[in-house]
Design a protein around this motif. Structure first.
Motif, PDB file in Angstrom:
ATOM      1  N   ARG A  16       7.448   2.558  -2.730  1.00  0.00           N
ATOM      2  CA  ARG A  16       6.151   2.563  -2.219  1.00  0.00           C
ATOM      3  C   ARG A  16       5.674   4.073  -1.509  1.00  0.00           C
ATOM      4  O   ARG A  16       4.437   4.012  -1.030  1.00  0.00           O
ATOM      5  N   ILE A  17       7.030   4.854  -1.395  1.00  0.00           N
ATOM      6  CA  ILE A  17       6.470   6.223  -0.715  1.00  0.00           C
ATOM      7  C   ILE A  17       6.238   7.099  -1.571  1.00  0.00           C
ATOM      8  O   ILE A  17       6.985   7.348  -2.887  1.00  0.00           O
ATOM      9  N   ALA A  18       5.535   8.027  -1.434  1.00  0.00           N
ATOM     10  CA  ALA A  18       5.039   9.397  -1.852  1.00  0.00           C
ATOM     11  C   ALA A  18       5.242  10.645  -1.099  1.00  0.00           C
ATOM     12  O   ALA A  18       4.925  10.377  -0.259  1.00  0.00           O
ATOM     13  N   VAL A  19       5.333  11.650  -1.500  1.00  0.00           N
ATOM     14  CA  VAL A  19       5.142  13.147  -0.926  1.00  0.00           C
ATOM     15  C   VAL A  19       4.263  13.870  -1.712  1.00  0.00           C
ATOM     16  O   VAL A  19       4.233  13.943  -2.889  1.00  0.00           O
ATOM     17  N   ALA A  20       3.337  14.822  -1.031  1.00  0.00           N
ATOM     18  CA  ALA A  20       2.571  15.591  -1.761  1.00  0.00           C
ATOM     19  C   ALA A  20       3.029  17.216  -1.154  1.00  0.00           C
ATOM     20  O   ALA A  20       3.197  17.281  -0.008  1.00  0.00           O
ATOM     21  N   SER A  21       3.284  18.001  -2.048  1.00  0.00           N
ATOM     22  CA  SER A  21       3.621  19.206  -1.701  1.00  0.00           C
ATOM     23  C   SER A  21       3.004  20.331  -2.641  1.00  0.00           C
ATOM     24  O   SER A  21       2.542  20.014  -3.907  1.00  0.00           O
ATOM     25  N   VAL A  56       0.951  -1.343   0.069  1.00  0.00           N
ATOM     26  CA  VAL A  56       0.028   0.047  -0.193  1.00  0.00           C
ATOM     27  C   VAL A  56       0.843   1.254  -0.206  1.00  0.00           C
ATOM     28  O   VAL A  56       1.662   1.201   0.703  1.00  0.00           O
ATOM     29  N   PRO A  57       0.790   2.096  -0.901  1.00  0.00           N
ATOM     30  CA  PRO A  57       1.320   3.318  -1.025  1.00  0.00           C
ATOM     31  C   PRO A  57       1.328   4.290   0.381  1.00  0.00           C
ATOM     32  O   PRO A  57       0.112   4.224   1.010  1.00  0.00           O
ATOM     33  N   LEU A  58       2.388   4.846   0.751  1.00  0.00           N
ATOM     34  CA  LEU A  58       2.659   5.734   2.185  1.00  0.00           C
ATOM     35  C   LEU A  58       2.840   7.137   1.531  1.00  0.00           C
ATOM     36  O   LEU A  58       3.841   7.236   0.918  1.00  0.00           O
ATOM     37  N   VAL A  59       1.858   7.886   2.026  1.00  0.00           N
ATOM     38  CA  VAL A  59       2.043   9.210   1.409  1.00  0.00           C
ATOM     39  C   VAL A  59       2.304  10.416   2.533  1.00  0.00           C
ATOM     40  O   VAL A  59       1.643  10.706   3.200  1.00  0.00           O
ATOM     41  N   SER A  60       3.638  11.054   2.374  1.00  0.00           N
ATOM     42  CA  SER A  60       3.673  12.249   3.476  1.00  0.00           C
ATOM     43  C   SER A  60       3.357  13.567   2.780  1.00  0.00           C
ATOM     44  O   SER A  60       3.406  13.869   1.682  1.00  0.00           O
ATOM     45  N   LEU A  61       2.247  14.034   3.790  1.00  0.00           N
ATOM     46  CA  LEU A  61       1.747  15.312   3.517  1.00  0.00           C
ATOM     47  C   LEU A  61       2.527  16.514   4.342  1.00  0.00           C
ATOM     48  O   LEU A  61       2.128  17.611   4.279  1.00  0.00           O
TER      49      LEU A  61
END
Ligand SMILES: NC(=O)C1=CN([C@@H]2O[C@H](COP(=O)(O)OP(=O)(O)OC[C@H]3O[C@@H](n4cnc5c(N)ncnc54)[C@H](O)[C@@H]3O)[C@@H](O)[C@H]2O)C=CC1
Ligand SMILES: O=C(CO)COP(=O)(O)O
Length: 376
Positions: free
Chosen positions: A139-144, A108-113
């Motif tokens: 698996r990791i994404a970041v949103a900015s 499952v993707p883990l997304v840092s906000l």
């Protein structure tokens, strides 16, 4: 917990029900997902479930029916296809320890906000996630991006960028995080995207100081412009792509955060400029101002990489109480007399031309909201 959700809708979890976590939950729910928020306080989970409100963080905002909340982590994560993380950066590692039993081996993707670095280690949030959960970076994404929570919660049109070393992960998350008022672009420069979000907070504190002192637009424009140079030099030295700092996660967020009284970093700076001490400012802040904790680790990384950050240095001195806020300037007043070139340390982008291209790119991105997830 009662949920009135569409059983066929994809389930996502948002960990942290402050202003950004709740707003991002609304973005996802308005994009068609069944969203379960994890709130630390059971009373807040109850308010979200029963009143469809988060009155402390998002006053006057109605939350969608497809958003529910729980203070039970296992319940929040159960069946989630994507997991979004939005707690204060300094608390992420502890929260991940609690999360670990429930997200172990899954893909499952883990997304840092989040937009801070860990004070003790200087690590970016995606690095903390990778380390604490021992998981594959793909698996990791970041949103900015320029994403002031309250404006988005009021459904004002906004763009963001989702970044991952895996294009597949970035696109999957960007497809989920979009709706009529929120558009997610994608890129694969995680370093630049994350540092853009961290560094603009530091420049926003400086701009707040300028406002608090009562200086005008020349000072602010000078600090924003030179601030972008500092951000770019720093991020490029850490492995980022220069263009990312000219995009939504760099210049875009810098503009939003430096201009808006909604910004907590800007507000913290304004209080410092008005003469409050660091301790008084921390007491007065009701919400997370990440910049205050990120200054020291960023300067440590900058010194190690040989990057000069005179504006961030001055923010640190004001925080430490060793500089009068009225002395803030786009340069160190103790600099030697030799005129400095305007170009960045790395000498690749001419100052004026690069800035003009940056504005053009930012403007084009806003005009250009495409129909599929696009590169930032
Ligand atoms: N608010 C905004 O406009 C935006 C915020 N961000 C980033 O999102 C992250 C979260 O910020 P916000 O939601 O705005 O902060 P906030 O202060 O509004 O909310 C933080 C939430 O975390 C909870 N919390 C505090 N300490 C905790 C702990 N030890 N463990 C678990 N939960 C804890 C609080 O109770 C609160 O619900 C920050 O990194 C911020 O830079 C990013 C984009 C926009
Ligand atoms: O990151 C933000 C806007 O993009 C929010 O900024 P503040 O954390 O300063 O409120």
């Amino acid at each position: 917990m009662t949920r009135k959700n569409d059983a066929s809708a994809p389930r996502v979890a948002v960990i942290g029900a402050g202003s950004w976590g709740t707003t991002f939950g609304k973005i996802l729910a308005d994009g068609g997902a069944d969203v379960v928020m994890w709130a630390r306080r059971p009373e807040l989970a109850q308010e979200i479930n029963e009143a469809k409100r988060n009155s402390k963080y998002l006053p006057g905002v109605n939350l969608p029916r497809s958003m529910s909340a729980t203070s039970d982590l296992a319940d929040a994560l159960n069946g989630a296809e994507q997991i979004f993380l939005s707690v204060p950066s300094q608390s992420l590692r502890d929260n991940l320890s609690a999360l670990r039993p429930f997200v172990g081996d899954s893909r499952v993707p883990l997304v840092s906000l989040m937009k801070g670095v860990e004070k003790r280690t200087g690590l970016r949030m995606s690095q903390v996630i990778e380390q604490a959960l021992e998981c594959d970076p793909a698996r990791i994404a970041v949103a900015s991006g320029p994403n002031l929570a309250l404006e988005i919660a009021r459904e004002q049109p906004t763009a963001a960028v989702i970044s991952s070393v895996s294009a597949e992960t970035a696109e999957a998350v960007a497809r989920r995080a979009r709706n009529s008022y929120f558009r997610s672009f994608v890129n694969m420069d995680v370093v630049g995207t994350e540092f853009g979000g961290v560094l603009k907070n530091l420049i926003a504190v400086a701009i707040g100081i300028v406002d608090g002192v009562g200086y005008g637009e020349n000072t602010k424009a000078s600090i924003i412009t030179r601030g972008l140079v500092e951000m770019t030099d720093f991020a490029v030295a850490q492995g980022a792509e220069r263009e990312t700092l000219q995009g939504l996660a760099g210049l875009g967020d810098l503009i939003a955060t430096c201009q808006s009284p909604l910004s907590r970093n800007n507000t913290a700076g304004r209080l410092l400029g008005q003469g409050y001490s660091f301790q008084d400012v921390v007491k007065q802040m009701q919400q997370t101002a990440e910049g205050l904790a990120s200054v020291a680790p960023i300067l440590q990384l900058a010194r190690a990489a040989g990057v000069q950050m005179p504006i961030v240095e001055q923010v640190k001195r004001v925080l430490d109480g060793t500089m009068d806020p009225r002395d803030i300037a786009p340069h160190l007043t103790t600099d030697d007399d030799t005129p400095q070139g305007e170009r960045t340390n790395n000498g690749q982008a001419g100052g004026g031309a690069a800035l003009w291209r940056s504005f053009q790119r930012a403007f084009d991105q806003f005009l250009n909201g495409g129909r599929s997830a696009q590169g930032d």
